[in-house]
Enzyme design. Structure first.
Site, PDB file in Angstrom:
ATOM      1  N   HIS B  62       0.849  -1.185   0.000  1.00 35.93           N
ATOM      2  CA  HIS B  62       0.000   0.000   0.000  1.00 35.93           C
ATOM      3  C   HIS B  62       0.889   1.242   0.000  1.00 35.93           C
ATOM      4  O   HIS B  62       2.046   1.202   0.445  1.00 35.93           O
ATOM      5  CB  HIS B  62      -0.893   0.006   1.245  1.00 35.93           C
ATOM      6  CG  HIS B  62      -2.094  -0.887   1.148  1.00 35.93           C
ATOM      7  ND1 HIS B  62      -3.176  -0.794   1.989  1.00 35.93           N
ATOM      8  CD2 HIS B  62      -2.383  -1.895   0.285  1.00 35.93           C
ATOM      9  CE1 HIS B  62      -4.086  -1.696   1.670  1.00 35.93           C
ATOM     10  NE2 HIS B  62      -3.620  -2.400   0.637  1.00 35.93           N
ATOM     11  N   GLU B  64       0.980   3.830   1.892  1.00 29.69           N
ATOM     12  CA  GLU B  64       1.520   4.256   3.188  1.00 29.69           C
ATOM     13  C   GLU B  64       2.721   3.401   3.607  1.00 29.69           C
ATOM     14  O   GLU B  64       3.709   3.923   4.134  1.00 29.69           O
ATOM     15  CB  GLU B  64       0.450   4.147   4.278  1.00 29.69           C
ATOM     16  CG  GLU B  64      -0.785   4.998   4.055  1.00 29.69           C
ATOM     17  CD  GLU B  64      -1.902   4.224   3.355  1.00 29.69           C
ATOM     18  OE1 GLU B  64      -1.611   3.491   2.381  1.00 29.69           O
ATOM     19  OE2 GLU B  64      -3.060   4.349   3.776  1.00 29.69           O
ATOM     20  N   CYS B  92      -6.181   1.930   5.958  1.00 27.63           N
ATOM     21  CA  CYS B  92      -6.764   0.661   6.423  1.00 27.63           C
ATOM     22  C   CYS B  92      -6.085   0.254   7.736  1.00 27.63           C
ATOM     23  O   CYS B  92      -5.172   0.931   8.212  1.00 27.63           O
ATOM     24  CB  CYS B  92      -6.565  -0.423   5.363  1.00 27.63           C
ATOM     25  SG  CYS B  92      -4.855  -1.020   5.254  1.00 27.63           S
ATOM     26  N   CYS B  95      -2.231  -0.155   7.515  1.00 30.16           N
ATOM     27  CA  CYS B  95      -1.485   1.099   7.375  1.00 30.16           C
ATOM     28  C   CYS B  95      -1.598   1.964   8.629  1.00 30.16           C
ATOM     29  O   CYS B  95      -0.629   2.610   9.024  1.00 30.16           O
ATOM     30  CB  CYS B  95      -1.940   1.823   6.123  1.00 30.16           C
ATOM     31  SG  CYS B  95      -1.513   0.884   4.638  1.00 30.16           S
TER      32      CYS B  95
END
Lengths: 167, 167
Positions: B62, B64, B92, B95
């Site tokens: 992801h 992040e 999420c 993260c």
């Protein structure tokens, strides 16, 4: 923790958790908080990892994240929906979230983490009805051994700090 | 979302979010769900990332996570406790957990994620009194632009799927 119905235990489970524990020992040997994980696909380890936060200077380098990344690379797929994870310590929020992201359907962990565990202790991220993915969880497998190595590590750390203070 | 007190906005914040949005566009261009993030230290970007789950075949890739890993490598320290993160979408659980692990004290995000957001929507992982680390959060910065690129992406995906069905 540490006590569970005898039918819970199967030899393969113990075998995989022993491999996770071996990873935790590898972390201990390089001065990292000793947590280890393996991802198993059928009867094969496809990912393994031990905490390397200090070595890699990476806050995301937990055992579970490294094992998941390795498993996905090994299988050529980010979906690990036919894998299971064995980890020596209850996953934190980041790692429980990664288990969700990877769609891992089975998690087996050893010791609980009352301070930061995000599976049963502080949060219950893997059993929330609002999320699409659900994960079957078993806890307490070889919890004594998994917890003992952590206690040893933190005890050593305390002794080293006390000795430094005395110098 | 999308409306906020005018004194909330500062030019630098918009500048950094524009860079995060540029990362989201980079994700869109390679067919990934368009989310982008930057980690800022003082007045310098030390980490940037966009979602690359499909490209890297890695469920942890992801925006992040990639931005945090890059920032830690750039600063040579897993503690990002004098950094802030700008991300186009509410993080999420994985993260948000990584933000905790990295000790990032300030998070600024754009659009909310009602289905999987773990900062305000589904979980509130960054404002839990039981955890050691606390994070100051601001949401809704450039929320329209951050959300619009996601809507466009999913609309395109739907069209492509419908066209395939007709063939």
């Amino acid at each position: 923790m540490g006590s569970m119905p005898s039918d819970w235990l199967s030899c393969p489970d113990i075998h995989w958790m022993q491999l996770a524990l071996r990873e935790a020992v590898a972390a201990m040997e390089i001065g990292e908080v000793p947590v280890g994980a393996v991802v198993v696909h059928g009867d094969r380890v496809v990912g393994r990892g031990h905490n390397q936060r200090e070595l890699l200077k990476d806050p995301t380098a937990h055992a579970e994240i490294l094992a998941i990344t390795q498993a996905a690379a090994s299988l050529g797929n980010w979906r690990l929906d036919d894998c299971r994870m064995y980890v020596t310590l209850e996953p934190c929020a980041m790692c429980a979230g990664a288990i969700l992201q990877a769609r891992i359907p089975q998690l087996i962990y050893g010791a609980t983490d009352p301070k930061a565990g995000a599976v049963h202790s502080i949060f219950r991220l893997l059993s929330d009805a609002r999320l699409n993915h659900r994960c079957e969880i078993r806890s307490g497998l070889m919890a004594d051994a998994c917890g003992e190595i952590l206690s040893q590590f933190f005890e050593q750390l305390r002794l080293q700090r006390n000795n430094k203070r005395k110098e």
